[in-house]
Write a protein that holds these residues in place. Structure first.
Motif, mmCIF file in Angstrom:
data_model
loop_
_atom_site.group_PDB
_atom_site.id
_atom_site.type_symbol
_atom_site.label_atom_id
_atom_site.label_comp_id
_atom_site.label_asym_id
_atom_site.label_seq_id
_atom_site.Cartn_x
_atom_site.Cartn_y
_atom_site.Cartn_z
ATOM 1 N N ASP A 25 32.495 30.446 -42.635
ATOM 2 C CA ASP A 25 32.586 29.983 -44.157
ATOM 3 C C ASP A 25 32.468 28.442 -43.975
ATOM 4 N N ASP A 26 32.277 27.598 -43.003
ATOM 5 C CA ASP A 26 31.279 26.506 -42.932
ATOM 6 C C ASP A 26 30.200 26.421 -41.657
ATOM 7 N N GLU A 27 29.091 24.795 -41.664
ATOM 8 C CA GLU A 27 28.156 25.173 -40.929
ATOM 9 C C GLU A 27 28.116 24.835 -39.724
ATOM 10 N N ARG A 28 29.514 24.848 -38.560
ATOM 11 C CA ARG A 28 29.756 24.271 -37.268
ATOM 12 C C ARG A 28 28.891 25.731 -36.990
ATOM 13 N N VAL A 29 28.459 25.228 -35.494
ATOM 14 C CA VAL A 29 28.110 25.996 -34.702
ATOM 15 C C VAL A 29 29.251 26.746 -34.389
ATOM 16 N N PRO A 30 29.126 28.371 -34.127
ATOM 17 C CA PRO A 30 30.258 28.632 -33.454
ATOM 18 C C PRO A 30 29.626 28.851 -31.934
ATOM 19 N N ARG A 31 31.162 29.064 -31.675
ATOM 20 C CA ARG A 31 31.933 28.272 -30.302
ATOM 21 C C ARG A 31 30.940 28.801 -29.371
ATOM 22 N N CYS A 32 31.088 29.908 -29.503
ATOM 23 C CA CYS A 32 30.038 30.964 -28.100
ATOM 24 C C CYS A 32 29.170 30.431 -27.952
ATOM 25 N N PHE A 33 28.096 30.072 -29.523
ATOM 26 C CA PHE A 33 26.655 29.127 -28.961
ATOM 27 C C PHE A 33 26.737 28.101 -28.285
ATOM 28 N N GLU A 34 27.723 27.221 -28.454
ATOM 29 C CA GLU A 34 27.771 25.980 -27.777
ATOM 30 C C GLU A 34 28.206 26.630 -26.538
ATOM 31 N N ASP A 35 29.093 27.857 -26.082
ATOM 32 C CA ASP A 35 29.081 27.326 -24.524
ATOM 33 C C ASP A 35 28.241 27.796 -24.188
ATOM 34 N N LEU A 36 26.961 29.667 -24.741
ATOM 35 C CA LEU A 36 26.446 29.091 -23.674
ATOM 36 C C LEU A 36 24.823 28.546 -23.878
ATOM 37 N N LEU A 37 24.821 27.894 -24.905
ATOM 38 C CA LEU A 37 23.507 25.579 -24.796
ATOM 39 C C LEU A 37 24.382 25.198 -23.813
ATOM 40 N N SER A 38 25.518 25.033 -23.133
ATOM 41 C CA SER A 38 26.164 23.849 -22.668
ATOM 42 C C SER A 38 25.459 23.593 -21.673
ATOM 43 N N GLY A 39 25.047 24.308 -20.548
ATOM 44 C CA GLY A 39 23.616 23.675 -19.262
ATOM 45 C C GLY A 39 22.737 23.422 -20.286
ATOM 46 N N THR A 40 22.152 23.752 -21.153
ATOM 47 C CA THR A 40 20.312 23.907 -21.530
ATOM 48 C C THR A 40 20.996 22.058 -22.278
ATOM 49 N N THR A 41 21.971 21.379 -22.694
ATOM 50 C CA THR A 41 21.747 20.504 -23.613
ATOM 51 C C THR A 41 22.433 19.441 -23.107
ATOM 52 N N ARG A 42 22.687 20.208 -21.539
ATOM 53 C CA ARG A 42 24.220 19.247 -20.793
ATOM 54 C C ARG A 42 25.178 18.423 -21.601
ATOM 55 N N ARG A 43 25.766 19.542 -22.925
ATOM 56 C CA ARG A 43 27.267 19.233 -23.394
ATOM 57 C C ARG A 43 26.802 18.502 -24.728
ATOM 58 N N ALA A 44 25.405 18.654 -24.629
ATOM 59 C CA ALA A 44 25.242 16.893 -26.461
ATOM 60 C C ALA A 44 24.912 17.232 -27.221
ATOM 61 N N ALA A 45 25.967 17.236 -28.138
ATOM 62 C CA ALA A 45 26.296 17.902 -29.854
ATOM 63 C C ALA A 45 25.470 18.142 -29.810
ATOM 64 N N LEU A 46 25.271 19.388 -30.980
ATOM 65 C CA LEU A 46 24.235 20.588 -31.723
ATOM 66 C C LEU A 46 24.704 19.711 -33.330
ATOM 67 N N GLU A 47 23.844 19.312 -33.482
ATOM 68 C CA GLU A 47 22.876 18.708 -35.172
ATOM 69 C C GLU A 47 22.101 19.318 -35.911
ATOM 70 N N ARG A 48 22.128 19.562 -36.723
ATOM 71 C CA ARG A 48 21.015 20.308 -37.572
ATOM 72 C C ARG A 48 19.915 19.214 -37.684
ATOM 73 N N VAL A 49 18.535 19.512 -37.329
ATOM 74 C CA VAL A 49 17.117 18.763 -37.161
ATOM 75 C C VAL A 49 16.253 18.960 -38.084
ATOM 76 N N GLY A 50 16.213 20.594 -38.792
ATOM 77 C CA GLY A 50 15.645 20.562 -39.981
ATOM 78 C C GLY A 50 15.728 21.831 -40.796
ATOM 79 N N THR A 51 15.310 21.888 -42.014
ATOM 80 C CA THR A 51 15.648 23.199 -42.712
ATOM 81 C C THR A 51 13.975 24.107 -43.099
ATOM 82 N N ILE A 52 14.529 25.348 -43.119
ATOM 83 C CA ILE A 52 13.106 25.415 -43.421
ATOM 84 C C ILE A 52 13.583 26.713 -44.558
#
Length: 498
Positions: free
Chosen positions: A91-118
């Protein structure tokens, strides 16, 4: 919310001028007909860390609306294509928690934000085989992209063609690519649409490229950089339990360790030794899970051959190993979430890594050959020790030969850009030794496990027959190793090191 599907995406992208007509796609290998084209409109928002960690590693996280695959998509680079994980839109644009968890090591737990629209107006042309099955799709994309920074967007417009295969088909892929290139297309400058919007070009740099006398640093820096990049790309794949991800991460760690060990004089020894120790820790903690899975599959096949069907005993191997497997998986996930792992990744990604010594500026050919010769001498010593080892220590001694051969193989692979065919042939010879000794080691581990599990399951049938078969298989692999080792010693594969 959990990941609902996983797809292996096999695609090639091409840049093309906005007014170039799409060529006739009939007559391609394994294509009997060109299907009816259809047009769809797609809109996707892309997310990344403030430092753009994902796009730098070729990882894409998007929220797409429109088309047949609307939803959240996480694309992870693999050896034969891209793994795409999918989650419904929500229902919203919040990144799914499962993807946040999978990417936590890659981003060193930094917040994920919108960077582009295509926004893409896509024309899809299906390619169909003789049975009426779609074997590939060619996509003609007209794209409008916006890069978001401080709440403002920068607009870009371009066109690209894409070939997406349903399954691996090299002949079709090559022929289709040639057809598009003949019409004026060129291989895509950017790895993805998002990379185009963000102007992130793939790193194709290589220190010393083109020098007639490259230094050790010129040869090893690009190799080690590629291995560190691969390690970071594999992090979310391991967390997502994708096929072979744990094995590939361990191999990548071993490649880095082999280069640091074999060419140790070209690095700051203290700093390199610390990295080798931490990579060894990661290999060990990940290895327990993989070793148990290999053991379970191996024993399961043996038990199925030797036991008469018995519902009361069915699955006793799985039941015996399940607790250990659960514990190993849990330990691996804890390790990836630990401060120790974070510190290792930060050290590998630091601007000053690897820690070179002054010798790294020396001419590569002689210095790399010197390192490989020392490893070859270690292998000879290990093989001699195995020949004279008492029966009770022989399995352990042969396992040591395997470890040294593996390290020599990876070190030779690192030297290939400088030493060419000689290094490649040496790596191939070591790979063959590694394979035969790996099977020998697997049989030894399986034999010990069957003996132990047979005591825990006294009603399990066929234990003695299984142990006998494993001993016979070990004898075969031992003979293959002896023949292979004799051939390596008397071939040109390693004679240049003597």
């Amino acid at each position: 919310m959990s990941v609902e599907s996983h797809v292996l995406e096999i695609e090639s992208k091409f840049d093309v001028a906005v007014d170039t007509p799409l060529p006739d796609l009939a007559g391609l290998p394994h294509v009997s007909a060109v299907g009816v084209s259809r047009e769809i409109n797609l809109e996707a928002s892309y997310y990344d860390s403030p430092g753009l960690d994902l796009v730098a590693l070729g990882i894409t996280l998007r929220r797409r609306r429109g088309g047949d695959d609307a939803g959240w998509h996480l694309k992870l680079p693999g050896d034969s294509g891209r793994h795409e994980l999918r989650v419904p839109l929500g229902d919203d644009e919040r990144v799914p928690r499962c993807f946040e968890d999978l990417l936590s090591g890659t981003t060193r737990r930094a917040a994920l934000e919108r960077v582009g629209t295509i926004r893409t107006r896509r024309t899809v042309i299906p390619l169909v085989d003789a049975a009426g099955r779609v074997v590939a799709e060619v996509c003609d994309d007209r794209v409008v992209g916006e890069r978001w920074h401080d709440g403002r967007g920068t607009r870009l417009v371009w066109r690209e063609w894409e070939i997406e295969l349903v399954r691996q088909d090299r002949e079709l892929a090559h022929a289709a690519a040639a057809r598009l290139r003949s019409a004026g297309a060129t291989p895509a400058t950017y790895a993805s649409k998002l990379a185009h919007v963000l102007d992130v070009l793939p790193d194709r740099s290589a220190l010393g490229q083109g020098r007639s006398r490259p230094s050790v640093r010129d040869v090893l820096a690009p190799y080690l950089g590629a291995q560190v990049r691969r390690l970071r790309q594999l992090d979310p794949q391991v967390r997502a339990d994708l096929p072979d991800a744990v094995h590939q991460m361990r191999v990548t760690c071993r490649r880095i360790r082999a280069a640091l060990a074999c060419y140790r004089r070209d690095f700051d020894r203290r700093a390199a030794r610390e990295i080798r120790k931490e990579l060894g820790w990661l290999v060990d903690v990940l290895g327990r899970e993989r070793d148990l899975e290999v053991l379970r599959d191996h024993l399961g096949a043996l038990v199925a051959r030797h036991e008469a069907p018995d519902a009361a005993q069915e699955g006793w191997i799985d039941e015996s190993l399940s607790e250990d497997l659960d514990a190993a998986r849990g330990a691996a996930r804890v390790a990836l979430d630990s401060e120790r792992y974070d510190a290792l990744v930060l050290a590998l990604a630091a601007a000053g890594w690897p820690p070179w010594s002054s010798r790294a500026e020396r001419h590569a050919r002689g210095e790399l050959r010197r390192g490989l010769r020392a490893e070859w001498e270690r292998l000879q010593a290990a093989a001699t020790a195995a020949e004279h080892a008492p029966a009770g220590r022989r399995d352990e001694a042969l396992h040591e030969v395997r470890k040294v051969a593996k390290r020599l193989r990876y070190a030779a692979e690192a030297a290939e850009p400088c030493l060419g065919d000689r290094a490649r042939d040496l790596a191939d010879a070591m790979s063959a030794l590694q394979d035969s000794l790996g099977l020998h080691h697997d049989e030894a581990v399986a034999r010990a496990a069957v003996a132990r599990l047979g005591q825990e399951w006294p009603r399990a049938a066929g234990v003695s027959r299984i142990i006998g078969e494993l001993e016979d298989q070990q004898a075969v692999e031992s003979a293959i190793y002896r023949e292979g080792w004799w051939q390596v010693r008397h071939s040109t594969s390693a004679r240049w090191l003597v």
